[in-house]
Design an enzyme around this catalytic site. Structure first.
Site, PDB file in Angstrom:
ATOM      1  CE  LYS A 136      -4.068  -2.088   1.855  1.00  0.00           C
ATOM      2  NZ  LYS A 136      -5.441  -1.789   2.189  1.00  0.00           N
ATOM      3  CD  GLU A 220      -5.334   5.464   3.394  1.00  0.00           C
ATOM      4  OE1 GLU A 220      -6.557   5.334   3.583  1.00  0.00           O
ATOM      5  OE2 GLU A 220      -4.711   4.815   2.554  1.00  0.00           O
ATOM      6  CG  HIS A 255     -14.028  -0.790   6.818  1.00  0.00           C
ATOM      7  ND1 HIS A 255     -14.606   0.393   6.423  1.00  0.00           N
ATOM      8  CD2 HIS A 255     -13.581  -0.575   8.068  1.00  0.00           C
ATOM      9  CE1 HIS A 255     -14.514   1.271   7.399  1.00  0.00           C
ATOM     10  NE2 HIS A 255     -13.901   0.725   8.411  1.00  0.00           N
ATOM     11  NE  ARG A 312      -6.978  -9.738  -4.639  1.00  0.00           N
ATOM     12  CZ  ARG A 312      -8.178  -9.202  -4.451  1.00  0.00           C
ATOM     13  NH1 ARG A 312      -9.136  -9.402  -5.338  1.00  0.00           N
ATOM     14  NH2 ARG A 312      -8.429  -8.443  -3.409  1.00  0.00           N
TER      15      ARG A 312
HETATM   16  P1  ADP Z   1      -8.343  -3.685   2.647  1.00  0.00           P
HETATM   17  O1  ADP Z   1      -7.200  -3.805   1.669  1.00  0.00           O
HETATM   18  O2  ADP Z   1      -8.017  -4.212   4.011  1.00  0.00           O
HETATM   19  O3  ADP Z   1      -9.642  -4.173   2.102  1.00  0.00           O
HETATM   20  P2  ADP Z   1      -8.792  -0.937   1.844  1.00  0.00           P
HETATM   21  O4  ADP Z   1      -7.684   0.037   1.915  1.00  0.00           O
HETATM   22  O5  ADP Z   1      -9.100  -1.509   0.490  1.00  0.00           O
HETATM   23  O6  ADP Z   1      -8.521  -2.119   2.887  1.00  0.00           O
HETATM   24  O7  ADP Z   1     -10.110  -0.306   2.427  1.00  0.00           O
HETATM   25  C1  ADP Z   1     -11.287  -1.082   2.598  1.00  0.00           C
HETATM   26  C2  ADP Z   1     -12.443  -0.170   2.929  1.00  0.00           C
HETATM   27  O8  ADP Z   1     -12.163   0.560   4.141  1.00  0.00           O
HETATM   28  C3  ADP Z   1     -12.734   0.923   1.902  1.00  0.00           C
HETATM   29  O9  ADP Z   1     -13.545   0.463   0.859  1.00  0.00           O
HETATM   30  C4  ADP Z   1     -13.426   1.960   2.764  1.00  0.00           C
HETATM   31  O10 ADP Z   1     -14.748   1.567   3.049  1.00  0.00           O
HETATM   32  C5  ADP Z   1     -12.644   1.887   4.062  1.00  0.00           C
HETATM   33  N1  ADP Z   1     -11.520   2.846   4.058  1.00  0.00           N
HETATM   34  C6  ADP Z   1     -10.229   2.577   3.788  1.00  0.00           C
HETATM   35  N2  ADP Z   1      -9.472   3.677   3.905  1.00  0.00           N
HETATM   36  C7  ADP Z   1     -10.299   4.685   4.238  1.00  0.00           C
HETATM   37  C8  ADP Z   1     -10.130   6.081   4.519  1.00  0.00           C
HETATM   38  N3  ADP Z   1      -8.931   6.654   4.481  1.00  0.00           N
HETATM   39  N4  ADP Z   1     -11.228   6.798   4.855  1.00  0.00           N
HETATM   40  C9  ADP Z   1     -12.445   6.228   4.925  1.00  0.00           C
HETATM   41  N5  ADP Z   1     -12.672   4.931   4.693  1.00  0.00           N
HETATM   42  C10 ADP Z   1     -11.623   4.153   4.347  1.00  0.00           C
END
Ligand code: ADP
Length: 530
Positions: A136, A220, A255, A312
């Site tokens: 990331k 973040e 999430h 992927r």
């Molecule tokens: P993972 O890889 O664990 O699935 P992600 O970075 O893809 O995590 O985030 C998954 C979900 O978490 C996003 O779709 C969103 O709903 C929430 N999320 C992630 N980062 C943020 C952020 N900075 N602010 C608000 N929601 C977030």
């Protein structure tokens, strides 16, 4: 729309008749995605080799593949995550390529490296591109260099908790602590104030350590109520990178995506173009090849911010397939075999609308806890605009050892309204007994006025689930996890159970799955398991 039906530079010659096509593919996965890949292989005339753990001996992917081999006990660390065993099966069975599916080893650069060393093609990105975009923080750095807006935050792993806390203060709460190796929401903690910081840091890093063997975190800014919109990209090995448009994945529980659709109700052609260009820039910067997804968060003012890249195939790829008419798995295979992408992305505009719901074996009345067990009976919906991608069958026991995804129910229609109506109709037809499912949750979501208006965000479902249910929704049976066929199927299941000691009175039709001969053959293969 002008889209060629096959991912081939010579679209009129069927892929399997072209010189550079694989003969046999090892599928390093299980469940519905293994079944999906086997189907693509069949259509291309490619032999498929399945692998299975002890818990999956009777799974659908084992039945459908041309060959199937046991690779160890149920825990995935001892089976589906064992690169040595996968490579050994591929070598012994004469495979020339390996498809990782999603989850398990699909984002672990050690698999493409091991494939390369052993002389197989990995159906996915090169190991270096996977690393450059899969981490990331590395992807955030690349995004900044490629002029792609990122969610405000740190671009490097954070140091000691005290330093990290100082950073959080300067950024302003709320912030998210996230695992660098993150995935599936693991190693992620929302922090609203200084008081919570230290324990959240400890929890997130130990969870990340357990899940990924990497405790490193980054920060973040937490965006309030964003939408999750992602771009499907494809790149060939000859320098062409295309966008296949967006998917809206804002309906999430904790999430985790549960409903996905294409196109997004809020994305205009201009926004699609801007997001697609950003995603393609990033893919180019990372030297990407094959299928990938660039995820963005979109705020209320429709500003988009890069979130992460999934290197992927995604679970939700079928909605893109439904609106583009492309087969993404066949496209992945063709590109891995060295073919060129046969279209420019400007030629792709979504046709109609598609929505997918993820049906899980889980108990909505018990905090959505997994609900493994034997499927006693089931009625699969069908009819116009309905697609069911699944890895289950009646009489099969859902194991407790893996993600409890049963099926993906996908509807397609000319408009969003027609798609929703079809999906609701299909959910009414869907019935399963023996295990609990979350089907009732989707009946509820699909009748919510916010959802119907497309006014959703990533916290929307969690907020909905905290609200008390209306009398009308109870009256509509939206909380039930089985549909209109329920009473009939339960009665049939009971009747069947009481009769099952008698001689089999139902002769399966000749085309109902693999023949006895094939199953006997399979048993012999199992005995020869490497
Ligand atoms: P993972 O890889 O664990 O699935 P992600 O970075 O893809 O995590 O985030 C998954 C979900 O978490 C996003 O779709 C969103 O709903 C929430 N999320 C992630 N980062 C943020 C952020 N900075 N602010 C608000 N929601 C977030």
């Amino acid at each position: 729309m002008r889209v060629l039906p096959l991912a081939s530079p010579h679209a009129r010659i069927p892929l399997h008749l072209q010189k550079h096509m694989f003969k046999k593919i090892l599928i390093a996965n299980r469940g519905e995605i293994a079944v999906r890949i086997i189907r693509a292989c069949r259509e291309l005339g490619i032999q498929s080799v399945a692998v299975f753990s002890d818990a999956d001996r009777k799974s659908l992917h084992v039945r459908l593949a041309n060959e199937a081999y046991a690779i160890g006990p149920a825990p995935s660390r001892e089976s589906y995550l064992r690169i040595d065993k996968l490579v050994d099966v591929a070598r012994r069975t004469g495979c020339d390529a390996v498809h990782p599916g999603y989850g398990f080893l699909s984002e672990n650069a050690a698999l493409p490296r091991a494939c390369m060393d052993a002389g197989f093609t990995f159906i996915g990105p090169p190991a270096d591109a996977m690393e450059a975009l899969g981490s990331k923080t590395a992807a955030r750095q690349l995004a900044r260099r490629a002029d792609v807006p990122t969610v405000p935050g740190t671009n490097d792993p954070i140091g000691k908790p005290a330093e990290a806390q100082a950073l959080a203060q300067s950024m302003g709460y709320p912030i998210l602590l996230k695992a660098i190796a993150g995935g599936g929401g693991k190693g992620m903690r929302l922090v609203y104030s200084d008081v919570e910081f230290e324990s959240a840091y400890r929890d997130a890093s130990s969870e990340a350590m357990n899940a990924f063997g990497d405790a490193r975190l980054y920060l973040e800014k937490y965006l309030e109520r964003p939408r999750h919109i992602e771009i499907q990209i494809f790149a060939d090995a000859h320098g062409r990178v295309v966008s296949l448009g967006e998917r809206e994945c804002s309906v999430q529980r904790r999430h985790q995506k549960v409903v996905e659709e294409a196109p997004s109700p809020i994305v205009t052609p201009e926004l699609r173009k801007k997001m697609s260009e950003a995603a393609v820039r990033l893919a180019r910067a990372g030297g990407y090849v094959n299928a990938g997804t660039v995820e963005f968060l979109v705020d209320a003012s429709v500003n988009f911010y890069f979130l992460e890249v999934n290197t992927r195939l995604q679970v939700e790829h079928p909605v893109t397939e439904q609106v583009t008419g492309l087969d993404l798995v066949k496209l992945q295979i063709a590109i891995a075999a060295g073919h060129r992408l046969p279209f420019a992305w400007e030629s792709i505009t979504p046709r109609g609308h598609a929505i997918e719901v993820r049906l899980y074996a889980e108990d909505p009345d018990n905090n959505f806890f997994p609900s493994p067990g034997k499927i006693l009976s089931r009625h699969a919906p069908s009819g116009p605009g309905i697609r069911l991608d699944e890895g289950v069958y009646e009489g099969w026991s859902v194991p407790n050892d893996y993600d409890p995804l049963l099926s993906k129910l996908i509807a397609w229609g000319n408009s969003r309204e027609e798609t929703i109506a079809r999906l609701r109709r299909a959910l009414e037809e869907y019935a399963i007994t023996g295990i609990k499912t979350n089907a009732g949750l989707f009946r509820r979501i699909l009748s919510e006025p916010d959802f119907l208006r497309g006014e959703i965000h990533t916290r929307w479902l969690d907020e909905l689930l905290r609200r008390p249910r209306s009398a009308a929704s109870f009256a509509n049976g939206e909380d039930q996890d089985t549909g209109a066929f329920d009473a009939a199927t339960i009665a049939a299941a009971i009747w069947h159970a009481t009769q099952s000691s008698a001689a089999s009175f139902v002769t399966p039709p000749a085309d109902a799955g693999p023949s006895r001969w094939k199953l006997e053959g399979r048993r012999q293969q199992l005995d020869r398991t490497p």
